[in-house]
Design an enzyme around this catalytic site. Sequence first.
Site, mmCIF file in Angstrom:
data_model
loop_
_atom_site.group_PDB
_atom_site.id
_atom_site.type_symbol
_atom_site.label_atom_id
_atom_site.label_comp_id
_atom_site.label_asym_id
_atom_site.label_seq_id
_atom_site.Cartn_x
_atom_site.Cartn_y
_atom_site.Cartn_z
ATOM 1 N N LYS A 10 0.834 -1.210 0.000
ATOM 2 C CA LYS A 10 0.000 0.000 0.000
ATOM 3 C C LYS A 10 0.868 1.259 0.000
ATOM 4 O O LYS A 10 0.625 2.184 -0.762
ATOM 5 C CB LYS A 10 -0.926 0.024 1.227
ATOM 6 N N ARG A 85 -9.767 0.411 8.673
ATOM 7 C CA ARG A 85 -9.296 -0.934 8.969
ATOM 8 C C ARG A 85 -10.347 -1.774 9.669
ATOM 9 O O ARG A 85 -10.099 -2.934 9.978
ATOM 10 C CB ARG A 85 -8.095 -0.830 9.894
ATOM 11 N N ARG A 124 11.643 -5.834 5.771
ATOM 12 C CA ARG A 124 11.388 -4.416 5.489
ATOM 13 C C ARG A 124 12.235 -3.530 6.404
ATOM 14 O O ARG A 124 12.436 -3.834 7.575
ATOM 15 C CB ARG A 124 9.901 -4.118 5.718
ATOM 16 N N ARG A 157 11.098 -1.387 11.780
ATOM 17 C CA ARG A 157 9.982 -0.959 12.624
ATOM 18 C C ARG A 157 9.825 -1.909 13.797
ATOM 19 O O ARG A 157 10.010 -3.108 13.661
ATOM 20 C CB ARG A 157 8.687 -0.945 11.798
ATOM 21 N N ARG A 168 -0.357 -9.364 13.365
ATOM 22 C CA ARG A 168 -0.969 -8.340 12.501
ATOM 23 C C ARG A 168 -1.737 -8.981 11.352
ATOM 24 O O ARG A 168 -2.776 -8.481 10.946
ATOM 25 C CB ARG A 168 0.102 -7.383 11.974
HETATM 26 P P1 ADP Z 1 0.865 -2.126 8.095
HETATM 27 O O1 ADP Z 1 -0.135 -1.795 7.020
HETATM 28 O O2 ADP Z 1 2.167 -2.593 7.530
HETATM 29 O O3 ADP Z 1 0.342 -3.025 9.178
HETATM 30 P P2 ADP Z 1 0.680 0.580 9.214
HETATM 31 O O4 ADP Z 1 1.853 1.462 9.204
HETATM 32 O O5 ADP Z 1 -0.461 0.909 8.337
HETATM 33 O O6 ADP Z 1 1.288 -0.851 8.872
HETATM 34 O O7 ADP Z 1 0.102 0.405 10.712
HETATM 35 C C1 ADP Z 1 0.919 0.055 11.787
HETATM 36 C C2 ADP Z 1 0.063 -0.119 13.046
HETATM 37 O O8 ADP Z 1 -0.598 1.132 13.361
HETATM 38 C C3 ADP Z 1 -1.069 -1.131 12.949
HETATM 39 O O9 ADP Z 1 -0.653 -2.442 13.213
HETATM 40 C C4 ADP Z 1 -2.058 -0.592 14.002
HETATM 41 O O10 ADP Z 1 -1.656 -0.914 15.308
HETATM 42 C C5 ADP Z 1 -1.925 0.906 13.851
HETATM 43 N N1 ADP Z 1 -2.905 1.453 12.880
HETATM 44 C C6 ADP Z 1 -2.618 2.064 11.685
HETATM 45 N N2 ADP Z 1 -3.739 2.447 11.060
HETATM 46 C C7 ADP Z 1 -4.776 2.067 11.863
HETATM 47 C C8 ADP Z 1 -6.197 2.144 11.769
HETATM 48 N N3 ADP Z 1 -6.799 2.726 10.718
HETATM 49 N N4 ADP Z 1 -6.933 1.635 12.789
HETATM 50 C C9 ADP Z 1 -6.362 1.074 13.846
HETATM 51 N N5 ADP Z 1 -5.027 0.943 13.999
HETATM 52 C C10 ADP Z 1 -4.238 1.435 13.023
#
Ligand code: ADP
Length: 215
Positions: A10, A85, A124, A157, A168
Amino acid sequence: MLIGAPGCGKGTHSAWIVEARGIPQISTGDILRAAVAAGAPLGREAKGHMDAGRLVPDDLILGLMRERLARPDAGQGFILDGFPRTIPQAEGLDRLLEERGEKLDKVVKIEVARDELVRRLTSRRVCPGCNAVYNLSFRPPRAEGVCDACGGPVVQRDDDTETTVLRRLEVYEAQTAPLVRYYEARGLLGVADGNQGYAEARAQIERLLGAAGDR
Ligand code: ADP
Ligand code: ZN
């Protein structure tokens, strides 16, 4: 909107869409990590959830999105990466857009096989300074540990360790995957094969987006 499991690409594909369309990428993950780095109260609340691989609570995310969309650069459209999400977040987004007199143009789901997701996420590396994303196996920075774009340090990360990655992916299947049907039912969904190389996936996403968002 780009939707798909952690590691599906993404963020990577958002980067060229930003260039091609001249609209900002809005990534709740990036916003949360910035709040953590700044020591903001929101960041302190979010960090525990993030490091455990859990989602941050919906009300906190929706508050943050309301503020982000109010900024001037979001006035001519935007690309959503990592939001919504959950179904309540998608419903919250519908309300926010309705208030703004806007609508979603397109939702692209990027599909990648599970083994490949785990491999990509654990190898990553990221630059916390400018959010550039690298991968040790197929897209390493030119100089080891140094960001090509800004010269800052490139790190792993906290949530890209194997245990947290597996968690996740479970959370994605349970809470986020149902959104695919939500958008399919609204006629907005396109599906891209993210197992292909970058160029092939990009071309496919470009075709799916077509004229979406042109104004
Ligand atoms: P990835 O898509 O690789 O899991 P992100 O950088 O999008 O990584 O998100 C990292 C973390 O941030 C998620 O695992 C979650 O804990 C939190 N997070 C990000 N966006 C949201 C969201 N829209 N709702 C709830 N938690 C979120
Ligand atoms: Zn950088």
